[in-house]
Write a protein that holds these residues in place. Structure first.
Motif, PDB file in Angstrom:
ATOM      1  N   UNK A 195     -13.116 -19.051  -7.203  1.00 63.11           N
ATOM      2  CA  UNK A 195     -11.814 -18.574  -6.738  1.00 63.11           C
ATOM      3  C   UNK A 195     -12.008 -17.762  -5.473  1.00 63.11           C
ATOM      4  N   UNK A 196     -11.180 -18.029  -4.457  1.00 63.56           N
ATOM      5  CA  UNK A 196     -11.281 -17.274  -3.213  1.00 63.56           C
ATOM      6  C   UNK A 196     -10.814 -15.846  -3.428  1.00 63.56           C
ATOM      7  N   UNK A 197     -11.448 -14.912  -2.754  1.00 66.94           N
ATOM      8  CA  UNK A 197     -11.132 -13.491  -2.901  1.00 66.94           C
ATOM      9  C   UNK A 197      -9.697 -13.163  -2.483  1.00 66.94           C
ATOM     10  N   UNK A 198      -9.074 -14.008  -1.687  1.00 65.37           N
ATOM     11  CA  UNK A 198      -7.697 -13.774  -1.248  1.00 65.37           C
ATOM     12  C   UNK A 198      -6.696 -13.814  -2.408  1.00 65.37           C
ATOM     13  N   UNK A 206     -16.905 -17.713 -11.321  1.00 69.18           N
ATOM     14  CA  UNK A 206     -16.547 -17.158 -12.628  1.00 69.18           C
ATOM     15  C   UNK A 206     -16.919 -18.143 -13.719  1.00 69.18           C
ATOM     16  N   UNK A 207     -17.473 -17.607 -14.798  1.00 68.54           N
ATOM     17  CA  UNK A 207     -17.737 -18.393 -16.002  1.00 68.54           C
ATOM     18  C   UNK A 207     -17.311 -17.532 -17.187  1.00 68.54           C
ATOM     19  N   UNK A 208     -16.225 -17.939 -17.854  1.00 65.67           N
ATOM     20  CA  UNK A 208     -15.679 -17.175 -18.978  1.00 65.67           C
ATOM     21  C   UNK A 208     -15.649 -18.077 -20.203  1.00 65.67           C
ATOM     22  N   UNK A 209     -16.194 -17.562 -21.303  1.00 66.15           N
ATOM     23  CA  UNK A 209     -16.178 -18.314 -22.556  1.00 66.15           C
ATOM     24  C   UNK A 209     -15.563 -17.435 -23.643  1.00 66.15           C
ATOM     25  N   UNK A 216     -20.078 -13.717  -9.985  1.00 68.62           N
ATOM     26  CA  UNK A 216     -20.947 -13.588  -8.806  1.00 68.62           C
ATOM     27  C   UNK A 216     -20.098 -13.714  -7.560  1.00 68.62           C
ATOM     28  N   UNK A 217     -20.339 -12.821  -6.610  1.00 70.00           N
ATOM     29  CA  UNK A 217     -19.647 -12.893  -5.332  1.00 70.00           C
ATOM     30  C   UNK A 217     -20.370 -12.025  -4.315  1.00 70.00           C
ATOM     31  N   UNK A 218     -19.911 -12.104  -3.092  1.00 65.02           N
ATOM     32  CA  UNK A 218     -20.382 -11.242  -2.012  1.00 65.02           C
ATOM     33  C   UNK A 218     -19.157 -10.543  -1.452  1.00 65.02           C
ATOM     34  N   UNK A 219     -19.186  -9.206  -1.463  1.00 67.03           N
ATOM     35  CA  UNK A 219     -18.068  -8.419  -0.960  1.00 67.03           C
ATOM     36  C   UNK A 219     -18.378  -7.946   0.455  1.00 67.03           C
ATOM     37  N   UNK A 220     -17.431  -8.122   1.360  1.00 66.98           N
ATOM     38  CA  UNK A 220     -17.590  -7.662   2.734  1.00 66.98           C
ATOM     39  C   UNK A 220     -16.957  -6.269   2.830  1.00 66.98           C
ATOM     40  N   UNK A 277     -10.390 -10.885 -14.178  1.00 68.49           N
ATOM     41  CA  UNK A 277     -11.508 -11.042 -13.237  1.00 68.49           C
ATOM     42  C   UNK A 277     -11.443  -9.976 -12.158  1.00 68.49           C
ATOM     43  N   UNK A 278     -10.240  -9.725 -11.635  1.00 68.18           N
ATOM     44  CA  UNK A 278     -10.082  -8.720 -10.585  1.00 68.18           C
ATOM     45  C   UNK A 278     -10.507  -7.337 -11.075  1.00 68.18           C
ATOM     46  N   UNK A 279     -10.140  -6.978 -12.302  1.00 67.84           N
ATOM     47  CA  UNK A 279     -10.544  -5.692 -12.867  1.00 67.84           C
ATOM     48  C   UNK A 279     -12.059  -5.545 -12.889  1.00 67.84           C
ATOM     49  N   UNK A 280     -12.744  -6.579 -13.322  1.00 69.20           N
ATOM     50  CA  UNK A 280     -14.204  -6.514 -13.422  1.00 69.20           C
ATOM     51  C   UNK A 280     -14.868  -6.451 -12.052  1.00 69.20           C
ATOM     52  N   UNK A 281     -14.335  -7.173 -11.081  1.00 73.80           N
ATOM     53  CA  UNK A 281     -14.912  -7.116  -9.733  1.00 73.80           C
ATOM     54  C   UNK A 281     -14.663  -5.742  -9.115  1.00 73.80           C
ATOM     55  N   UNK A 282     -13.468  -5.185  -9.321  1.00 71.83           N
ATOM     56  CA  UNK A 282     -13.165  -3.851  -8.785  1.00 71.83           C
ATOM     57  C   UNK A 282     -14.092  -2.785  -9.355  1.00 71.83           C
ATOM     58  N   UNK A 283     -14.502  -2.955 -10.597  1.00 72.87           N
ATOM     59  CA  UNK A 283     -15.440  -2.005 -11.194  1.00 72.87           C
ATOM     60  C   UNK A 283     -16.820  -2.069 -10.536  1.00 72.87           C
ATOM     61  N   UNK A 284     -17.119  -3.163  -9.859  1.00 76.84           N
ATOM     62  CA  UNK A 284     -18.412  -3.327  -9.182  1.00 76.84           C
ATOM     63  C   UNK A 284     -18.415  -2.788  -7.757  1.00 76.84           C
ATOM     64  N   UNK A 285     -17.240  -2.473  -7.217  1.00 74.77           N
ATOM     65  CA  UNK A 285     -17.162  -1.968  -5.843  1.00 74.77           C
ATOM     66  C   UNK A 285     -17.615  -0.504  -5.833  1.00 74.77           C
TER      67      UNK A 285
END
Length: 175
Positions: A25-28, A46-49, A66-70, A122-130
Motif C-alpha cells: 500500500x502506498x504511504x499516501x 503488509x502481511x496480516x493473518x 515493512x517500509x521506508x519513511x522519508x 496499519x497506520x496506527x502501527x506504522x505511526x508507533x514506529x516513527x
C-alpha cells in the motif's frame, strides 16, 4: 503475490476463516502518516493473518510491516530515509477490563461493533514506529559554529566580569 487490501473487514469472520491479507500500500493512503513525512514516496508491505488465539481463545492477528519513511533529520534539517520493520501480535477484546489478564507482548484492541478498517490498524502501527525526534546518524549539525568562532566565544566568557562577584563580597561581610 500481493492482493488488494480490503477497506473494511469483520475480525471475527476473518479469524474463523483464518483470513490472510498480503498487500503493498502506498504511504499516501495514510493521512496521519503523510503529515509526519517529508515525502510519501514509498510503499508499505503488509502481511496480516487472523486466527483464534489458542491460549486466550480471543480473536487475534499477526501483522508484519515493512517500509521506508522519508523523515526530516532534527540534527541537519535534511530529509533522510528511515527503515521500519515491525512484527505485531494483537488480540481483540470485548472490554478493556479483559486486557489485564493478557501478557505484555500482546497488543490489545477493543473489538469494534461492526467492521474494522485495516488501513487505520496499519497506520496506527506504522505511526508507533516513527521516532519522536528523527536523527540521521550520518548527518552533521545544521548550524555548527566553525572552531575559530567557538574559540572567540570562549575567550569572551573568560574575560567577562562575573555579575555575582559583588554578592560574593557581601556574603563574607554581612554588615
Amino acid at each position: 503475490m500481493f492482493d488488494k487490501l480490503p477497506d473494511l473487514i469483520d475480525p471475527i469472520y476473518s479469524a474463523q476463516h483464518h483470513k490472510r491479507f498480503t498487500a503493498r500500500v502506498n504511504q499516501r493512503k495514510f493521512p496521519r502518516l503523510v503529515e509526519r513525512l517529508v515525502e510519501p514516496k514509498h510503499d508499505i508491505t503488509v502481511d496480516v493473518q487472523f486466527y483464534r488465539h489458542p491460549v486466550h481463545k480471543l480473536v487475534a492477528f499477526d501483522m508484519h510491516l515493512e517500509t521506508v519513511l522519508n523523515l526530516r533529520c532534527q540534527r541537519s534539517l535534511s530529509p533522510f530515509d528511515y527503515q521500519v520493520r515491525a512484527d505485531v501480535t494483537g488480540v481483540f477484546v470485548e472490554s478493556m477490563s479483559l486486557a489485564a489478564e493478557l501478557p505484555n507482548d500482546i497488543e490489545v484492541y477493543e473489538l469494534p461493533e461492526d467492521k474494522l478498517s485495516l488501513i487505520e490498524l496499519i497506520e496506527e502501527e506504522v505511526l508507533l514506529c516513527v521516532p519522536l525526534s528523527p536523527i540521521d546518524e550520518n548527518a552533521k549539525m545544521a548550524y555548527e559554529n566553525p572552531p575559530e568562532v567557538e574559540a572567540q566565544a570562549s575567550d569572551e566568557l573568560k574575560n567577562k566580569e562575573n555579575p555575582f562577584a559583588l554578592l560574593k563580597g557581601l556574603q563574607k561581610d554581612p554588615n
